[in-house]
Design a protein around this motif. Structure first.
Motif, PDB file in Angstrom:
ATOM      1  N   VAL A 303       0.838  -1.204   0.000  1.00 40.52           N
ATOM      2  CA  VAL A 303       0.000   0.000   0.000  1.00 40.52           C
ATOM      3  C   VAL A 303       0.874   1.254   0.000  1.00 40.52           C
ATOM      4  CG1 VAL A 303      -1.641   1.358   1.362  1.00 40.52           C
ATOM      5  CG2 VAL A 303      -1.996  -1.096   1.085  1.00 40.52           C
ATOM      6  N   MET A 304       1.897   1.271   0.857  1.00 45.48           N
ATOM      7  CA  MET A 304       2.763   2.444   0.968  1.00 45.48           C
ATOM      8  C   MET A 304       3.567   2.671  -0.304  1.00 45.48           C
ATOM      9  SD  MET A 304       3.983   1.911   4.937  1.00 45.48           S
ATOM     10  CE  MET A 304       5.142   3.282   4.916  1.00 45.48           C
ATOM     11  N   GLU A 305       3.872   1.599  -1.025  1.00 50.59           N
ATOM     12  CA  GLU A 305       4.619   1.715  -2.285  1.00 50.59           C
ATOM     13  C   GLU A 305       3.721   2.057  -3.470  1.00 50.59           C
ATOM     14  OE1 GLU A 305       8.223  -1.513  -1.322  1.00 50.59           O
ATOM     15  OE2 GLU A 305       6.502  -2.092  -2.556  1.00 50.59           O
ATOM     16  N   GLY A 306       2.413   2.075  -3.244  1.00 49.09           N
ATOM     17  CA  GLY A 306       1.485   2.365  -4.328  1.00 49.09           C
ATOM     18  C   GLY A 306       1.164   1.173  -5.204  1.00 49.09           C
ATOM     19  N   LYS A 307       1.628  -0.012  -4.836  1.00 47.61           N
ATOM     20  CA  LYS A 307       1.353  -1.214  -5.617  1.00 47.61           C
ATOM     21  C   LYS A 307      -0.031  -1.790  -5.313  1.00 47.61           C
ATOM     22  CE  LYS A 307       6.227  -2.637  -5.896  1.00 47.61           C
ATOM     23  NZ  LYS A 307       7.207  -3.696  -5.532  1.00 47.61           N
ATOM     24  N   MET A 308      -0.576  -1.432  -4.155  1.00 43.64           N
ATOM     25  CA  MET A 308      -1.879  -1.933  -3.729  1.00 43.64           C
ATOM     26  C   MET A 308      -2.810  -0.748  -3.516  1.00 43.64           C
ATOM     27  SD  MET A 308      -3.388  -4.903  -2.737  1.00 43.64           S
ATOM     28  CE  MET A 308      -2.075  -5.946  -2.072  1.00 43.64           C
ATOM     29  N   LYS A 309      -3.866  -0.671  -4.330  1.00 40.44           N
ATOM     30  CA  LYS A 309      -4.861   0.397  -4.187  1.00 40.44           C
ATOM     31  C   LYS A 309      -6.011  -0.101  -3.333  1.00 40.44           C
ATOM     32  CE  LYS A 309      -3.771   2.483  -8.694  1.00 40.44           C
ATOM     33  NZ  LYS A 309      -2.697   1.552  -9.067  1.00 40.44           N
ATOM     34  N   TYR A 310      -6.803   0.830  -2.829  1.00 38.82           N
ATOM     35  CA  TYR A 310      -7.924   0.446  -1.972  1.00 38.82           C
ATOM     36  C   TYR A 310      -9.082   1.417  -2.156  1.00 38.82           C
ATOM     37  CZ  TYR A 310      -6.108   4.224   0.969  1.00 38.82           C
ATOM     38  OH  TYR A 310      -5.675   5.445   1.435  1.00 38.82           O
ATOM     39  N   HIS A 311     -10.251   0.948  -1.779  1.00 40.32           N
ATOM     40  CA  HIS A 311     -11.436   1.803  -1.765  1.00 40.32           C
ATOM     41  C   HIS A 311     -12.288   1.378  -0.573  1.00 40.32           C
ATOM     42  CE1 HIS A 311     -14.607   4.375  -3.454  1.00 40.32           C
ATOM     43  NE2 HIS A 311     -15.438   3.475  -2.951  1.00 40.32           N
ATOM     44  N   GLU A 312     -12.820   2.358   0.150  1.00 43.18           N
ATOM     45  CA  GLU A 312     -13.677   2.080   1.296  1.00 43.18           C
ATOM     46  C   GLU A 312     -15.078   2.638   1.048  1.00 43.18           C
ATOM     47  OE1 GLU A 312     -10.841   1.977   5.163  1.00 43.18           O
ATOM     48  OE2 GLU A 312     -11.235   3.979   4.351  1.00 43.18           O
ATOM     49  N   GLN A 313     -16.072   1.820   1.318  1.00 46.41           N
ATOM     50  CA  GLN A 313     -17.466   2.258   1.259  1.00 46.41           C
ATOM     51  C   GLN A 313     -17.859   2.629   2.690  1.00 46.41           C
ATOM     52  OE1 GLN A 313     -19.010   1.817  -1.846  1.00 46.41           O
ATOM     53  NE2 GLN A 313     -20.839   2.950  -1.266  1.00 46.41           N
ATOM     54  N   VAL A 314     -17.843   3.934   2.992  1.00 43.92           N
ATOM     55  CA  VAL A 314     -18.026   4.400   4.368  1.00 43.92           C
ATOM     56  C   VAL A 314     -19.469   4.840   4.602  1.00 43.92           C
ATOM     57  CG1 VAL A 314     -17.257   6.024   6.137  1.00 43.92           C
ATOM     58  CG2 VAL A 314     -15.616   5.148   4.452  1.00 43.92           C
ATOM     59  N   THR A 315     -20.090   4.276   5.630  1.00 44.56           N
ATOM     60  CA  THR A 315     -21.408   4.701   6.080  1.00 44.56           C
ATOM     61  C   THR A 315     -21.237   5.502   7.358  1.00 44.56           C
ATOM     62  OG1 THR A 315     -22.504   2.767   5.124  1.00 44.56           O
ATOM     63  CG2 THR A 315     -23.680   3.932   6.879  1.00 44.56           C
ATOM     64  N   GLU A 316     -21.812   6.669   7.426  1.00 42.62           N
ATOM     65  CA  GLU A 316     -21.697   7.538   8.592  1.00 42.62           C
ATOM     66  C   GLU A 316     -22.802   7.216   9.597  1.00 42.62           C
ATOM     67  OE1 GLU A 316     -19.512  10.005   9.214  1.00 42.62           O
ATOM     68  OE2 GLU A 316     -18.445  10.153   7.298  1.00 42.62           O
ATOM     69  N   GLY A 317     -22.428   7.062  10.877  1.00 43.30           N
ATOM     70  CA  GLY A 317     -23.415   6.957  11.935  1.00 43.30           C
ATOM     71  C   GLY A 317     -23.650   5.550  12.445  1.00 43.30           C
ATOM     72  N   PHE A 318     -23.453   5.364  13.742  1.00 43.56           N
ATOM     73  CA  PHE A 318     -23.643   4.064  14.375  1.00 43.56           C
ATOM     74  C   PHE A 318     -25.070   3.555  14.206  1.00 43.56           C
ATOM     75  CE2 PHE A 318     -24.314   1.348  18.167  1.00 43.56           C
ATOM     76  CZ  PHE A 318     -23.301   0.430  17.955  1.00 43.56           C
ATOM     77  N   GLU A 319     -26.026   4.471  14.157  1.00 49.96           N
ATOM     78  CA  GLU A 319     -27.428   4.071  14.021  1.00 49.96           C
ATOM     79  C   GLU A 319     -27.698   3.436  12.658  1.00 49.96           C
ATOM     80  OE1 GLU A 319     -27.049   8.252  12.458  1.00 49.96           O
ATOM     81  OE2 GLU A 319     -26.281   7.124  14.177  1.00 49.96           O
ATOM     82  N   ASN A 320     -26.787   3.593  11.720  1.00 48.40           N
ATOM     83  CA  ASN A 320     -26.969   3.045  10.375  1.00 48.40           C
ATOM     84  C   ASN A 320     -26.260   1.710  10.164  1.00 48.40           C
ATOM     85  OD1 ASN A 320     -28.537   5.255   9.420  1.00 48.40           O
ATOM     86  ND2 ASN A 320     -26.666   6.467   9.230  1.00 48.40           N
ATOM     87  N   MET A 321     -25.781   1.106  11.239  1.00 49.28           N
ATOM     88  CA  MET A 321     -25.099  -0.187  11.135  1.00 49.28           C
ATOM     89  C   MET A 321     -25.937  -1.240  10.410  1.00 49.28           C
ATOM     90  SD  MET A 321     -21.938  -0.439  12.415  1.00 49.28           S
ATOM     91  CE  MET A 321     -21.847  -2.179  12.752  1.00 49.28           C
TER      92      MET A 321
END
Length: 341
Positions: A303-321
């Motif tokens: 990841v730090m070398e840029g060889k591994m990319k990532y994407h996160e699907q972030v949901t805001e709010g504990f009530e939305n678990m």
């Protein structure tokens, strides 16, 4: 005294989970004990929050374990990145971040067992929530499943389904780093575009192709040396026909079946297994718990070398678990699905 919120399993899931299957509870946590067990109070703090509000990053990948490991009324199982806010344990200092398997909770008390400090080399520029995804359990699942179960070799061809998910996206990228051809399948055109961005050689939308059999043949006319299976069901039944002789199949998940109320009946695989002399092996990543640091070090380096990319699907709010959990099971997420509280 700290007031924590926690989501409990109100009713065992029948088919796809519903929001009514969950119950939001409020729990009063006691003060940490002096002496005896060396306790800690934990929650995570978002460095992006203007008022440094309490947040948790929680992992949502535990659907298949719910009925096996839980009874109604139990706190939902899950993993979070948490910050230590009070400590009577010299091994854990206030302000440190850990990965903990403490369920869907905003705060919790621990005696330190089972807590994993984030790697010391973790850069400030990298989201700590990646410890739940690319540089966490999903990443380790990809790392050990591919290298130890598939035993992928340079120059080989790999097929991975659910390829845009938290595990599949890492599987494909490790295979490219290893010098392999990678074919990925996903369930939407944006996900296919994402796979191309990650460097997959071929990618297709299994929901829109006229024939899955033909799509697999077109993507790799010579077949596949390795198949990293996250889906099971019809996809796997067809894919096994495209394996090369002595091919290896790592069975990581069966997401096509988790919400079924009636077990699927499919074609039988023994003939292909015999005549192609295939090896199929199911696995759970905890098998390599003694090599956890090795895997995390490799993943973080890529990841730090840029060889591994990532994407996160972030949901805001504990009530939305619950809503985030249900959305993940319906394939709405790209990359790792997490909740920021």
């Amino acid at each position: 005294m700290v007031t924590a919120k926690a989501w409990a399993l109100k009713k065992h899931f029948e088919g796809l989970p519903k929001t009514s299957d969950f119950d939001l509870k409020t729990i009063e946590l006691p003060k940490l004990k002096d002496g005896g067990k060396q306790q800690l109070l934990l929650h995570s703090v978002s460095v992006m929050s203007l008022k440094l509000l309490t947040v948790n990053y929680l992992c949502l990948c535990y659907r298949p374990y719910s009925r096996r490991d839980m009874k109604e009324g139990d706190i939902m199982i899950g993993t979070q990145v948490a910050r230590i806010v009070e400590s009577k344990n010299p091994a854990f200092t206030v302000g440190a971040f850990v990965v903990a398997n403490s369920g869907w909770r905003t705060h919790f008390i621990s005696d330190g067992k089972g807590l994993h400090l984030l790697p010391s080399a973790w850069p400030e520029s990298l989201p700590r929530s990646l410890a739940l995804g690319t540089v966490g359990m999903p990443g380790l699942t990809a790392y050990f499943g591919l290298l130890e179960v598939c035993k992928l070799k340079p120059g080989e061809t790999l097929l991975v389904n659910a390829a845009a998910g938290a595990v599949g996206s890492v599987v494909g990228q490790i295979a490219k780093i290893a010098g392999c051809k990678v074919v990925g399948s996903a369930g939407s055109d944006p996900k296919v575009a994402y796979l191309k961005k990650l460097g997959f050689d071929e990618a297709f939308n299994y929901k829109t192709v006229a024939s899955l059999d033909e799509a697999l043949r077109k993507a790799s006319p010579d077949g596949y040396d390795c198949f990293f299976d996250n889906v099971g069901g019809e996809f796997s039944s067809i894919a096994i026909n495209h394996m090369k002789k002595y091919g290896r199949i790592a069975v990581c998940g069966a997401i096509s079946q988790y919400n079924n109320t009636v077990p699927q009946k499919g074609p039988y695989i023994q003939v292909q297994m015999i005549f192609k002399e295939l090896r199929m092996e199911g696995f759970i990543v905890s098998r390599w718990s003694d090599r956890r640091e090795e895997g995390l070090k490799a993943l973080l380096k890529w990841v730090m070398e840029g060889k591994m990319k990532y994407h996160e699907q972030v949901t805001e709010g504990f009530e939305n678990m619950p809503a985030a959990f249900i959305g993940m099971l319906q394939g709405e997420n790209l990359g790792k699905a997490i909740v920021k509280v």
